[in-house]
Design a protein around this motif. Structure first.
Motif, PDB file in Angstrom:
ATOM      1  N   ASP A 166       0.847  -1.190   0.000  1.00 56.02           N
ATOM      2  CA  ASP A 166       0.000   0.000   0.000  1.00 56.02           C
ATOM      3  C   ASP A 166       0.886   1.245   0.000  1.00 56.02           C
ATOM      4  N   PRO A 167       0.822   2.086  -1.039  1.00 54.25           N
ATOM      5  CA  PRO A 167       1.722   3.241  -1.103  1.00 54.25           C
ATOM      6  C   PRO A 167       1.421   4.311  -0.071  1.00 54.25           C
ATOM      7  N   ARG A 168       0.230   4.264   0.548  1.00 52.54           N
ATOM      8  CA  ARG A 168      -0.106   5.280   1.549  1.00 52.54           C
ATOM      9  C   ARG A 168       0.655   5.087   2.852  1.00 52.54           C
ATOM     10  N   PHE A 169       1.015   3.859   3.151  1.00 51.21           N
ATOM     11  CA  PHE A 169       1.657   3.576   4.433  1.00 51.21           C
ATOM     12  C   PHE A 169       3.098   4.076   4.430  1.00 51.21           C
ATOM     13  N   ASN A 170       3.470   4.792   5.471  1.00 43.35           N
ATOM     14  CA  ASN A 170       4.853   5.262   5.588  1.00 43.35           C
ATOM     15  C   ASN A 170       5.488   4.959   6.936  1.00 43.35           C
ATOM     16  N   VAL A 171       4.737   4.326   7.856  1.00 45.43           N
ATOM     17  CA  VAL A 171       5.267   3.956   9.174  1.00 45.43           C
ATOM     18  C   VAL A 171       4.721   2.586   9.552  1.00 45.43           C
ATOM     19  N   MET A 172       5.558   1.783  10.150  1.00 44.14           N
ATOM     20  CA  MET A 172       5.107   0.494  10.674  1.00 44.14           C
ATOM     21  C   MET A 172       5.710   0.258  12.051  1.00 44.14           C
ATOM     22  N   GLY A 173       5.144  -0.687  12.754  1.00 41.99           N
ATOM     23  CA  GLY A 173       5.694  -1.189  14.008  1.00 41.99           C
ATOM     24  C   GLY A 173       5.418  -2.675  14.068  1.00 41.99           C
ATOM     25  N   ALA A 174       6.363  -3.448  14.566  1.00 48.45           N
ATOM     26  CA  ALA A 174       6.228  -4.903  14.590  1.00 48.45           C
ATOM     27  C   ALA A 174       6.351  -5.435  16.003  1.00 48.45           C
ATOM     28  N   GLY A 175       5.583  -6.461  16.281  1.00 47.60           N
ATOM     29  CA  GLY A 175       5.697  -7.189  17.535  1.00 47.60           C
ATOM     30  C   GLY A 175       5.929  -8.658  17.255  1.00 47.60           C
TER      31      GLY A 175
END
Length: 569
Positions: free
Chosen positions: A252-261
């Motif tokens: 998805d090109p809109r996403f610019n931040v992630m966090g993982a658990g």
């Protein structure tokens, strides 16, 4: 596909009407080649289908080892069965073909059992765009009591970095910009990963995008979940790539931040992964280029903590207790010590309002400082008390009310220290103790339960302060130190979540606090997961300074009376 690969996972996505549409999953009767892998092996075990209970949000799957099943999408509640298809608007389209009879299992095979398949959850754009929309997190499911002994406290740093790098390598191969990382978003994902892993339940955190730790995304949000019977984090990403809905989220090109658990267990399914994706018009403060990276300057790694200082002996998921009869009911309560040595509590009522003070203890006249914390992570709030005679004691709180008899954690020598209590170590769910000596040396004392606090690690030197407060000041997911100096200036010492401070300038974030006699970090005072500081000032006043936005907001007064009362920390 490796035989140990577990293909039970979920996707949750908010999609903008201008961002295009995602293909709905094909019915189980269609070929896998047309729509990606819809039927995969679980290896040596299967899951029994569970049901969703009120307040849980999306349907949950309770996991029970049994036989190897054939995994196909189950029918979401209120939607047509697998012989039809589901439109993007969430309505059912009936199949024009009559379903054929289900093939009977071979005589040598066990009957297959379907696992509930959680479809994408769509939400209108205005839910993210409206600043007046409620930003409250849905409570976690309480279907089953947490089983903390199932969680294995091995470091997940390498696995998280692998997931992050594989996702960005995949995006780069498709000509997309990489996503960045945010520790606060990662904390949201890690908490949920630990929760579902300890309960052995596959489910999404409903409305996770409204949690304050989502940092108010305005350009889409999504969540993917996967588990495996081995610990291969890279293959979690490979499964997401092979599933149309999950693949669309990764790209998805809109996403610019992630966090993982990432959570490890000692059960059949050894790795549990949760990734939250968010899109922001303006990147939130604290965004970094990679896990452990710096906000500017690229891929600086986190300093390695000395062995056993920050590492937890076990991961703890405290039970959700009914604290209505407890002496201290929540993280926003204000506790004070009056001139007679009585301990008073004012329970937080939300919206910066408090119930009248109630006596919850006595005999604290000889206390230098009293700290409110859940030291043993059992769900009830405890009292860590620094006495003028040099001792340090723990009064364990009880859900039914009152406190247990004190236990001595340190005998002698503590009276000259300036203390702060909180979750300093990012990989340790137990509170820890920071202590500043008269020479300006700051030490970390790891939580040893009811054991003696004798082991310590040097965190920093040259810290000038006569009072400390531990709080996540900049909302980056790591606890920081506010050092109140004798001249009334407050200096910020930012933490990494390890035994080291950040190697950077120490900015002054407030002045004129020379009359402050008490600092207390509070949560949930203005809303769920809100953060702030209560200040006891010399003019018989207590102020609340909100910190939820990553900086000090304008203060407001909390009604007293406060005469003759010292604020617990």
């Amino acid at each position: 596909m490796a035989p140990s690969f577990v293909g039970v996972l979920c996707t949750l996505l908010l999609v903008s009407s201008s961002a295009g549409t995602l293909s709905a999953p094909k019915p189980a009767s269609q070929s896998a080649s047309a729509s990606g892998p819809l039927s995969v092996s679980l290896g040596p075990a299967m899951y029994d289908a569970g049901t969703s209970t009120a307040g849980e949000g999306p349907a949950a799957s309770r996991l029970t080892p049994a036989v190897e099943p054939d995994i196909r999408p189950a029918s979401p509640a209120g939607i047509a069965p697998a012989t039809g298809s589901v439109s993007e608007a969430g309505t059912a389209q009936a199949s024009t073909e009559a379903p054929g009879p289900a093939p009977a299992p071979a005589a040598s095979e066990e009957p297959a059992t379907e696992v509930p398949w959680i479809p994408p959850l769509w939400a209108p754009d205005e839910e993210l765009a409206s600043p007046s929309a409620p930003r409250l997190a849905t409570p976690e499911s309480s279907t089953a009591a947490p089983a903390p002994e199932a969680l294995v406290p091995d470091s997940n740093a390498a696995a998280i970095l692998t997931v992050f790098n594989r996702i960005n390598e995949y995006r780069a191969s498709k000509g997309l910009k990489p996503v960045k990382y945010h520790p606060t978003v990662a904390g949201l994902a890690q908490e949920w990963s630990n929760s579902i892993a300890s309960r052995e339940v596959i489910e999404h955190r409903a409305s996770f995008w409204t949690d304050p730790r989502a940092l108010n995304p305005n350009n889409g949000a999504g969540e993917v979940i996967a588990i495996r019977t081995d610990r291969d984090a890279a293959l979690l990403v490979e499964w997401w790539k092979g599933s149309p809905g999950h693949n669309a989220m990764l790209l998805d090109p809109r996403f610019n931040v992630m966090g993982a658990g990432i959570s490890y267990t000692d059960r059949t399914y050894r790795i549990w992964g949760v990734v939250n994706f968010f899109g922001y018009t303006t990147l939130p403060a604290g965004t970094v280029d990679s896990p452990g990276g710096a906000a500017s300057g690229g891929d600086a790694a986190l300093p390695a903590p000395p062995p056993s200082m920050c590492d937890a002996p076990a991961k703890h998921m405290p039970p959700t207790l009914d604290l209505t009869a407890a002496a201290i009911r929540g993280p926003g309560d204000l506790v004070t010590v009056d001139s007679a040595g009585q301990l008073l509590n004012r329970p937080s009522l939300g919206a910066r309002s408090y119930a009248p003070a109630k006596v919850i203890g006595s005999g604290f006249g000889g206390a230098k400082e009293v700290f409110v914390t859940d030291w043993d992570r059992d769900g009830a709030y405890d009292l860590l008390t620094q006495w003028t005679n040099g001792n340090l004691t723990l009064h364990r709180g009880m859900a039914a009310g009152g406190f247990q008899a004190p236990v001595t954690l340190g005998a002698g020598g503590w009276q000259s220290m300036t203390l702060a209590v909180g979750g300093w170590c990012a990989n340790n769910r137990m509170p820890q103790l920071l202590a500043l000596d008269t020479a300006g040396n700051l030490y970390l004392y790891p939580n040893k339960g009811s054991g003696d606090l004798s082991v310590r690690a040097l965190v920093s030197t040259g810290v000038p302060a006569n009072r400390l407060s531990m709080v996540d000041y900049d909302a980056d997911g790591f606890q920081d130190i506010l050092a109140l100096r004798s001249d009334g200036a407050v200096q910020l010492h930012r933490g990494w979540g390890t035994t080291a401070l950040r190697a950077e300038a120490r900015p002054i974030i407030a002045t004129g606090w020379q009359d402050v006699t008490g600092l207390r970090t509070l949560r949930d005072v203005t809303g769920l997961n809100s953060t702030g500081l209560a200040l006891r000032r010399a003019s018989d006043a207590v102020q609340y300074w909100d910190l939820t936005g990553g900086s000090l907001a304008a203060p407001s007064s909390i009604a007293g009376p406060w005469s003759g009362q010292r604020l617990a920390q």
